[in-house]
Design a protein around this motif. Sequence first.
Motif, PDB file in Angstrom:
ATOM      1  N   VAL A 151     -68.497  -9.160  -1.070  1.00 36.06           N
ATOM      2  CA  VAL A 151     -68.942 -10.521  -0.763  1.00 36.06           C
ATOM      3  C   VAL A 151     -69.768 -11.061  -1.916  1.00 36.06           C
ATOM      4  O   VAL A 151     -70.697 -10.388  -2.398  1.00 36.06           O
ATOM      5  CB  VAL A 151     -69.786 -10.543   0.532  1.00 36.06           C
ATOM      6  N   GLY A 152     -69.437 -12.265  -2.377  1.00 33.41           N
ATOM      7  CA  GLY A 152     -70.258 -12.959  -3.351  1.00 33.41           C
ATOM      8  C   GLY A 152     -71.164 -13.938  -2.632  1.00 33.41           C
ATOM      9  O   GLY A 152     -70.726 -14.632  -1.700  1.00 33.41           O
ATOM     10  N   ILE A 153     -72.427 -13.989  -3.032  1.00 35.56           N
ATOM     11  CA  ILE A 153     -73.409 -14.851  -2.366  1.00 35.56           C
ATOM     12  C   ILE A 153     -74.037 -15.769  -3.405  1.00 35.56           C
ATOM     13  O   ILE A 153     -74.518 -15.310  -4.445  1.00 35.56           O
ATOM     14  CB  ILE A 153     -74.494 -14.014  -1.662  1.00 35.56           C
ATOM     15  N   ASP A 154     -74.039 -17.062  -3.129  1.00 38.98           N
ATOM     16  CA  ASP A 154     -74.684 -18.038  -3.999  1.00 38.98           C
ATOM     17  C   ASP A 154     -75.242 -19.148  -3.123  1.00 38.98           C
ATOM     18  O   ASP A 154     -74.573 -19.600  -2.189  1.00 38.98           O
ATOM     19  CB  ASP A 154     -73.698 -18.607  -5.024  1.00 38.98           C
ATOM     20  N   ARG A 155     -76.448 -19.595  -3.408  1.00 41.61           N
ATOM     21  CA  ARG A 155     -77.074 -20.604  -2.547  1.00 41.61           C
ATOM     22  C   ARG A 155     -76.631 -22.018  -2.877  1.00 41.61           C
ATOM     23  O   ARG A 155     -76.896 -22.945  -2.104  1.00 41.61           O
ATOM     24  CB  ARG A 155     -78.592 -20.499  -2.634  1.00 41.61           C
ATOM     25  N   ASN A 156     -75.965 -22.212  -4.022  1.00 41.43           N
ATOM     26  CA  ASN A 156     -75.502 -23.539  -4.412  1.00 41.43           C
ATOM     27  C   ASN A 156     -74.111 -23.782  -3.827  1.00 41.43           C
ATOM     28  O   ASN A 156     -73.171 -23.021  -4.092  1.00 41.43           O
ATOM     29  CB  ASN A 156     -75.472 -23.647  -5.941  1.00 41.43           C
ATOM     30  N   ALA A 199     -71.767 -26.076  -4.358  1.00 38.95           N
ATOM     31  CA  ALA A 199     -70.691 -26.349  -5.313  1.00 38.95           C
ATOM     32  C   ALA A 199     -70.272 -25.073  -6.031  1.00 38.95           C
ATOM     33  O   ALA A 199     -69.073 -24.816  -6.231  1.00 38.95           O
ATOM     34  CB  ALA A 199     -71.134 -27.406  -6.316  1.00 38.95           C
ATOM     35  N   SER A 200     -71.239 -24.239  -6.413  1.00 32.73           N
ATOM     36  CA  SER A 200     -70.918 -22.968  -7.068  1.00 32.73           C
ATOM     37  C   SER A 200     -70.146 -22.057  -6.129  1.00 32.73           C
ATOM     38  O   SER A 200     -69.165 -21.419  -6.528  1.00 32.73           O
ATOM     39  CB  SER A 200     -72.208 -22.273  -7.535  1.00 32.73           C
ATOM     40  N   ALA A 201     -70.591 -21.980  -4.875  1.00 31.81           N
ATOM     41  CA  ALA A 201     -69.913 -21.128  -3.905  1.00 31.81           C
ATOM     42  C   ALA A 201     -68.479 -21.596  -3.664  1.00 31.81           C
ATOM     43  O   ALA A 201     -67.555 -20.778  -3.541  1.00 31.81           O
ATOM     44  CB  ALA A 201     -70.696 -21.105  -2.590  1.00 31.81           C
ATOM     45  N   ALA A 202     -68.273 -22.911  -3.619  1.00 38.20           N
ATOM     46  CA  ALA A 202     -66.927 -23.440  -3.388  1.00 38.20           C
ATOM     47  C   ALA A 202     -65.995 -23.100  -4.548  1.00 38.20           C
ATOM     48  O   ALA A 202     -64.840 -22.703  -4.332  1.00 38.20           O
ATOM     49  CB  ALA A 202     -66.993 -24.954  -3.179  1.00 38.20           C
ATOM     50  N   LEU A 203     -66.472 -23.236  -5.774  1.00 42.21           N
ATOM     51  CA  LEU A 203     -65.648 -22.877  -6.927  1.00 42.21           C
ATOM     52  C   LEU A 203     -65.365 -21.382  -6.956  1.00 42.21           C
ATOM     53  O   LEU A 203     -64.233 -20.952  -7.238  1.00 42.21           O
ATOM     54  CB  LEU A 203     -66.341 -23.297  -8.223  1.00 42.21           C
ATOM     55  N   ALA A 204     -66.376 -20.572  -6.675  1.00 43.36           N
ATOM     56  CA  ALA A 204     -66.174 -19.121  -6.645  1.00 43.36           C
ATOM     57  C   ALA A 204     -65.135 -18.741  -5.601  1.00 43.36           C
ATOM     58  O   ALA A 204     -64.288 -17.869  -5.834  1.00 43.36           O
ATOM     59  CB  ALA A 204     -67.501 -18.421  -6.361  1.00 43.36           C
ATOM     60  N   ALA A 205     -65.171 -19.405  -4.459  1.00 43.35           N
ATOM     61  CA  ALA A 205     -64.187 -19.132  -3.408  1.00 43.35           C
ATOM     62  C   ALA A 205     -62.781 -19.499  -3.862  1.00 43.35           C
ATOM     63  O   ALA A 205     -61.806 -18.788  -3.574  1.00 43.35           O
ATOM     64  CB  ALA A 205     -64.561 -19.886  -2.136  1.00 43.35           C
TER      65      ALA A 205
END
Length: 261
Positions: free
Chosen positions: A144-149, A151-157
Amino acid sequence: MWETLTGLEGPGGPRDAQRVDAAGAADVMRDLWEFCRNTTDPALVRAIEAAPEYRTLRSVLSAHWAAQLSRDETRTSRRVLADARRTGLGDVSMLAVEGYRGVSGELYLLRGRPADRAAVIGCGPYPETLMALRASGLVRRFAVGIDRNEASAALAAAVTGRFCAPLPAVRIDCADAAAVDYAPYDLVVVANGLTAKARVLDRIHRTAPTGVRVLMRGPLLMGRLLYEHVEPDLRPGWTATARHNGTPLSETLLLERGNHP
């Protein structure tokens, strides 16, 4: 160079970020990197850290540095997603600005002991560490990758959804690392750019299983000007059992913990 860097802060506080961008933020950050990379005398580093401007300067520069890396990673993710012919990521790491070429050295610290469930906190918009960890065969069930931002989380997904095969499972969560329940994870990777690292370590200690292992990146020398430094050995319950010098200005510690207090 010191005068150039202190010039990023005006008499009333940090200069407006747009003014720095207009002056060429990428060029400024490259100059900053070269300054930090070439300042290797520990005595000089201590003298710089003792300067009265250091704390304020560190706050300004670390924020600009993080913003520039995020912009670079965002461009990389968008570029690979826009290339319909691309079937793999290849060597497109924007963390090459740090001389970073992968996580193989860090993963060697695990000595071939796979984890069932892993989390990479602070994965960013280009989740290279998460994908390298998954490709290593050292995660048996899910990562699991975790990011609080958001927009960053959406791109990572989007990147992991396109380039990661279904097994083992990979997902991205948008969350504050200091509030995550780490009970499912027996391996946690802490990104160098993460803030509140002490709070995150305490949270992992309170909620993760007894045998959890943590790969924690931290700055060396003038890297402390760019990234938050914390002494994990001083946090209750953690012991550094191995280390790897990943870049000229950073190292990765393998932390292991005992029973809950």
